[in-house]
Design a protein around this motif. Structure first.
Motif, short mmCIF file in Angstrom:
data_model
loop_
_atom_site.label_atom_id
_atom_site.label_comp_id
_atom_site.label_asym_id
_atom_site.label_seq_id
_atom_site.Cartn_x
_atom_site.Cartn_y
_atom_site.Cartn_z
N GLU B 404 0.84 -1.20 0.00
CA GLU B 404 0.00 0.00 0.00
C GLU B 404 0.87 1.24 0.00
O GLU B 404 1.93 1.27 0.64
CB GLU B 404 -0.91 0.03 1.24
CG GLU B 404 -2.10 -0.91 1.11
CD GLU B 404 -3.10 -0.78 2.27
OE1 GLU B 404 -4.03 -1.58 2.29
OE2 GLU B 404 -2.93 0.12 3.13
N ARG B 406 0.57 5.04 1.18
CA ARG B 406 -0.33 5.82 2.03
C ARG B 406 0.18 7.25 2.19
O ARG B 406 1.38 7.50 2.13
CB ARG B 406 -0.43 5.19 3.43
CG ARG B 406 -0.90 3.75 3.43
CD ARG B 406 -0.98 3.23 4.86
NE ARG B 406 -1.19 1.79 4.89
CZ ARG B 406 -1.06 1.05 5.98
NH1 ARG B 406 -0.72 1.61 7.14
NH2 ARG B 406 -1.27 -0.26 5.94
N ASP B 407 -0.75 8.16 2.46
CA ASP B 407 -0.33 9.54 2.75
C ASP B 407 0.01 9.64 4.24
O ASP B 407 -0.07 8.68 4.98
CB ASP B 407 -1.39 10.54 2.30
CG ASP B 407 -2.68 10.44 3.12
OD1 ASP B 407 -2.68 9.73 4.15
OD2 ASP B 407 -3.68 11.06 2.72
N GLY B 410 -2.28 8.33 6.73
CA GLY B 410 -2.52 6.89 6.73
C GLY B 410 -3.54 6.44 5.70
O GLY B 410 -3.90 5.27 5.66
N ARG B 411 -4.01 7.38 4.86
CA ARG B 411 -4.99 6.99 3.84
C ARG B 411 -4.29 6.36 2.64
O ARG B 411 -3.23 6.82 2.23
CB ARG B 411 -5.78 8.21 3.37
CG ARG B 411 -6.79 8.72 4.39
CD ARG B 411 -7.36 10.03 3.92
NE ARG B 411 -6.29 11.03 3.75
CZ ARG B 411 -6.37 12.30 4.18
NH1 ARG B 411 -7.46 12.72 4.78
NH2 ARG B 411 -5.38 13.13 4.00
N THR B 412 -4.91 5.31 2.10
CA THR B 412 -4.35 4.65 0.94
C THR B 412 -4.47 5.56 -0.28
O THR B 412 -5.53 6.16 -0.51
CB THR B 412 -5.09 3.33 0.67
OG1 THR B 412 -5.11 2.60 1.90
CG2 THR B 412 -4.39 2.51 -0.38
N TYR B 422 3.97 0.80 2.47
CA TYR B 422 3.71 -0.18 3.52
C TYR B 422 3.60 -1.57 2.91
O TYR B 422 3.13 -1.72 1.79
CB TYR B 422 2.39 0.16 4.24
CG TYR B 422 2.49 1.33 5.18
CD1 TYR B 422 2.54 2.64 4.69
CD2 TYR B 422 2.54 1.13 6.56
CE1 TYR B 422 2.64 3.71 5.55
CE2 TYR B 422 2.63 2.21 7.43
CZ TYR B 422 2.68 3.49 6.92
OH TYR B 422 2.79 4.56 7.77
N TRP B 448 1.40 -4.89 9.27
CA TRP B 448 1.89 -3.98 8.22
C TRP B 448 3.23 -3.39 8.61
O TRP B 448 3.40 -2.87 9.71
CB TRP B 448 0.88 -2.85 7.97
CG TRP B 448 -0.28 -3.29 7.14
CD1 TRP B 448 -1.50 -3.69 7.61
CD2 TRP B 448 -0.34 -3.40 5.72
NE1 TRP B 448 -2.32 -4.04 6.57
CE2 TRP B 448 -1.64 -3.86 5.39
CE3 TRP B 448 0.58 -3.16 4.69
CZ2 TRP B 448 -2.04 -4.08 4.07
CZ3 TRP B 448 0.17 -3.37 3.38
CH2 TRP B 448 -1.12 -3.82 3.08
N TYR B 450 6.00 -0.53 7.97
CA TYR B 450 6.27 0.77 7.36
C TYR B 450 7.72 0.74 6.88
O TYR B 450 8.64 0.60 7.67
CB TYR B 450 6.04 1.88 8.37
CG TYR B 450 6.54 3.22 7.91
CD1 TYR B 450 6.32 3.66 6.60
CD2 TYR B 450 7.24 4.06 8.77
CE1 TYR B 450 6.78 4.88 6.16
CE2 TYR B 450 7.70 5.29 8.34
CZ TYR B 450 7.48 5.69 7.04
OH TYR B 450 7.95 6.90 6.60
#
Lengths: 76, 623
Positions: B404, B406-407, B410-412, B422, B448, B450
């Motif tokens: 993924e 993400r910003d 934490g938004r995809t 991630y 997940w 990071y």
């Protein structure tokens, strides 16, 4: 058996090959080479003196004089 | 047990064909992999600094020796850690697999020293041995003196060479083989020397990754042969090559990292003479080889057998690869052999591979849109008013990974939006050894990871654009800014909030280290002395040249939480000097130390010009 003059000359010549700024060599100052230059320097010295310089010698060689002394000790 | 000697030359290396059916890393554990490989004729070959074969260690012999040593190690207790100085040497391989058979956890330790770097190296070794709580520590003969010094006051049961471990009493029975959930090894990320992080990799994680690499990254074949100078203490060298070759029953020709750094042409010579098909390197290895190989060296070298020229471990600069391919074109190097990949020790090794046989593929995007809006908008052609940036396609993730982007919230993010990468999957580490806080920072409860890397996706393809963390990568070596800052804070004039270390673009796409310190001192001579002391201290500790910039108090930018922001400090530094990269900096005197006054530094009256392009700064540091 190598004498100090031979070893010092080889290091000087090797430094000239590796560094391109032609700055004078300070025997007691740090050699100030980056990692690639350091490897090139060791290669140039090894080829001139036909020695293999062990890692412990490098670990103790911060200055020109120390490197010279370290290589001389290899003979003994 | 034999020892490598410089004057020793063996007749034959191990065969390329194993003589047994090829199994592509489909084993449950590393001991199962070696048990199988030992039935064939392949193995490890070690070459000396002249490119002569010094030791051939077939997998059969490796297994026998490893089991002999394992009988002597098991008394240390199942699950205990054993530090192994990971110099490129057959005894390292024996010790590593001895730990596997004995149910111990091997911990490869760096074998890298810079000129005059004895005390820094000893400290580093000591820190790692202490961090992993090693009950024993091994080094090949060249490094054992240093290891004794490092382990001196620590409670390490046994320190020595392979001979010293062989002198221990042997038990008759071996313990049970490793279970899949047991740790296969601890791999220290080449990170902070003060805050070491040992990734815990289980047998199943390592095997899942190896199976993915050799079936889906690129399909290994029965006539493949490896050649490698990668250090055994890096994930690519240890997992990809040492473990990968055992798990696929391939023969490999090893050249010491330091020998490669001294004589890069030996790498190419070995590939040519042994008809190797697979060899990996970080981008700087290709750059170093291209720069140091002379035209006459390329004569008589034939690289046409080289089908997989893997590239990974750091940001890939396409021009370095182009340069290598052009330099070695006459040696029949095939540019389509380049295989970009992406990975990290936290995932055992590999995450993604570009398509095999396609060379490297560059995606050009609008630089302005990327910088301002984090959008990677394709810019097929460069215009006069439009700058563009190129990023190498690192391919699609191996099966079993979820990826993924993400910003910060934490938004995809959708395709072509740049963000934090991630990952989740079977080869992700269990955490950092003995450091649950650091583990929680990067690993969520639902698995997940990071990565600390920034990038974007286009369909299934992954493109890396940079790092979210402040890591410096100088000459292929990772250096953490807090280590440089900590060193600077030892100066009486400086406090913890007075220092900021970061990297700026160097020459030819490399990075250069910068240390900015703020100081109340106003005397010009004192300031010059301080800058010079700092430069020397950084050199002594890390073996790198660092640009030291001394600025007045309250110059360094803070963040809302009161911490200094390194990215703002970097931006400010470049603006203050009116440059975009280190190579363009103009310094007040010879050397890298400089002192800032208001506005860009002017060339001094004595007429010293701009610093010459630090072309040499790209080379290997892993000596």
């Amino acid at each position: 058996m190598r004498d100090r003059a031979t070893v010092a000359k080889a290091i000087r010549e090797a430094l000239d090959v590796v560094r391109d700024d032609g700055a004078p060599i300070d025997p007691e100052g740090e050699l100030g080479l980056d990692s690639t230059q350091a490897m090139e320097l060791i290669m140039e010295i090894e080829e001139r003196l036909d020695v293999s310089i062990p890692v412990e010698t490098l670990a103790d060689a911060r200055t020109f004089d120390q490197l010279c002394a370290g290589i001389l000790r290899l003979d003994s | 047990m034999r020892e490598l000697r410089d004057d020793e030359v063996l007749e034959t290396a191990t065969a390329t064909q194993s003589g047994i059916a090829l199994r592509r890393a489909n084993f449950r554990t590393l001991t199962e992999a070696l048990d199988y490989a030992a039935q064939g004729r392949t193995g490890f070959n070690f070459y000396n600094g002249r490119g002569d074969l010094a030791c051939a260690l077939g997998y059969r012999e490796l297994r026998e020796k490893a089991i002999q040593v394992a009988r002597r190690l098991q008394a240390f207790g199942r699950g205990s850690r054993v530090g192994l100085v990971a110099h490129t040497h057959p005894d390292f391989a024996v010790m590593f697999f001895a730990c596997q058979y004995a149910g111990l956890v091997p911990v490869p330790l760096a074998a890298t020293i810079h000129l005059g770097g004895r005390s820094a190296y000893i400290r580093h070794l000591r820190e790692l041995i202490r961090d992993c709580g090693a009950v024993a520590a091994f080094a090949p003969p060249d490094f054992v003196g240093l290891l004794h010094e490092a382990a001196g006051e620590l409670p390490v049961g046994r320190v020595g060479t392979l001979d010293d471990f062989m002198a221990l009493p042997a038990l008759e029975a071996l313990p049970g083989p490793p279970a899949i959930h047991e740790l296969a090894y601890l791999q220290y990320t080449s990170g902070s020397t003060r805050f070491p992080r040992g990734t815990m990799i289980t047998q199943s994680a390592a095997m899942a990754n190896l199976e993915g690499i050799f079936n889906h990254g690129f399909e290994i074949a029965a006539d493949d042969r490896f050649c490698s100078w990668l250090p055994f203490y890096h994930d690519m060298g240890l997992v990809g090559i040492v473990l990968g070759c055992v798990a696929t029953q391939r023969s490999v020709d090893f050249l010491g990292t330091r020998d490669f750094a001294m004589r890069p042409r030996l790498w190419l010579k070995l590939i040519s003479q042994n008809r190797s098909t697979i060899s990996f390197s970080p981008p700087f290895g290709y750059a170093l080889a291209a720069r140091r190989v002379r035209l006459k060296d390329a004569e008589g070298i034939d690289l046409s057998s080289w089908r997989i020229a893997g590239v990974g471990a750091e940001m890939i600069h396409p021009e370095w690869l182009v340069n290598f391919a052009q330099t070695l074109a006459s040696a029949r190097f095939n540019p389509r052999a380049f295989l970009p990949c992406y990975g990290m020790a936290e995932c055992s090794l590999a995450v993604s591979f570009a398509p095999v046989g396609a060379g490297f593929d560059v995606d050009f995007v609008d630089s302005e849109r990327l910088a301002q809006h984090n959008e990677a908008v394709a810019a097929p052609s460069a215009g006069a008013e439009r700058r563009r940036s190129g990023f190498v396609n690192c391919g699609k993730a191996l099966p079993g990974y979820e990826v993924e982007v993400r910003d910060e919230a934490g938004r995809t993010l959708p395709d072509r939006h740049c963000g934090r990468i991630y990952l989740r999957g079977a080869s992700v580490m269990s955490g950092y050894f003995g450091n649950s806080e650091a583990s929680r920072e990067v690993l969520s409860e639902d698995g997940w990871l990071y990565t600390g890397d920034l990038g974007y996706r286009v369909g299934e393809s992954l493109y890396l654009t940079g790092r979210a963390k402040d890591l410096l990568i100088i000459n292929g070596r990772n250096i953490w800014p807090q280590d440089i800052e900590h060193l600077a804070e030892q100066q009486p004039q400086l406090r913890a909030t007075d220092t900021s270390a970061f990297s700026v673009p160097g020459g030819e796409g490399g990075e250069a280290a910068v240390l900015v310190v703020q100081c109340r001192e106003t005397d010009a001579t004192e300031l010059d002395l301080l800058a010079e002391r700092l430069r020397q201290a950084v050199y002594a500790e890390f073996g790198i040249e660092c640009r030291v910039d001394v600025v007045p108090p309250h110059t360094l930018p803070g963040t809302s939480s009161g911490k200094l922001s390194r990215s703002s400090a970097r931006k400010q530094f470049l603006e203050r000097h009116g440059v975009t990269r280190a190579a363009d900096l103009v310094w007040a005197k010879r050397g890298f130390a400089c002192r800032s006054t208001a506005g860009p530094v002017q060339p001094s009256a004595s007429g010293h010009g701009p610093l010459s392009e630090p072309a040499r700064s790209i080379g290997a540091s892993m000596a």
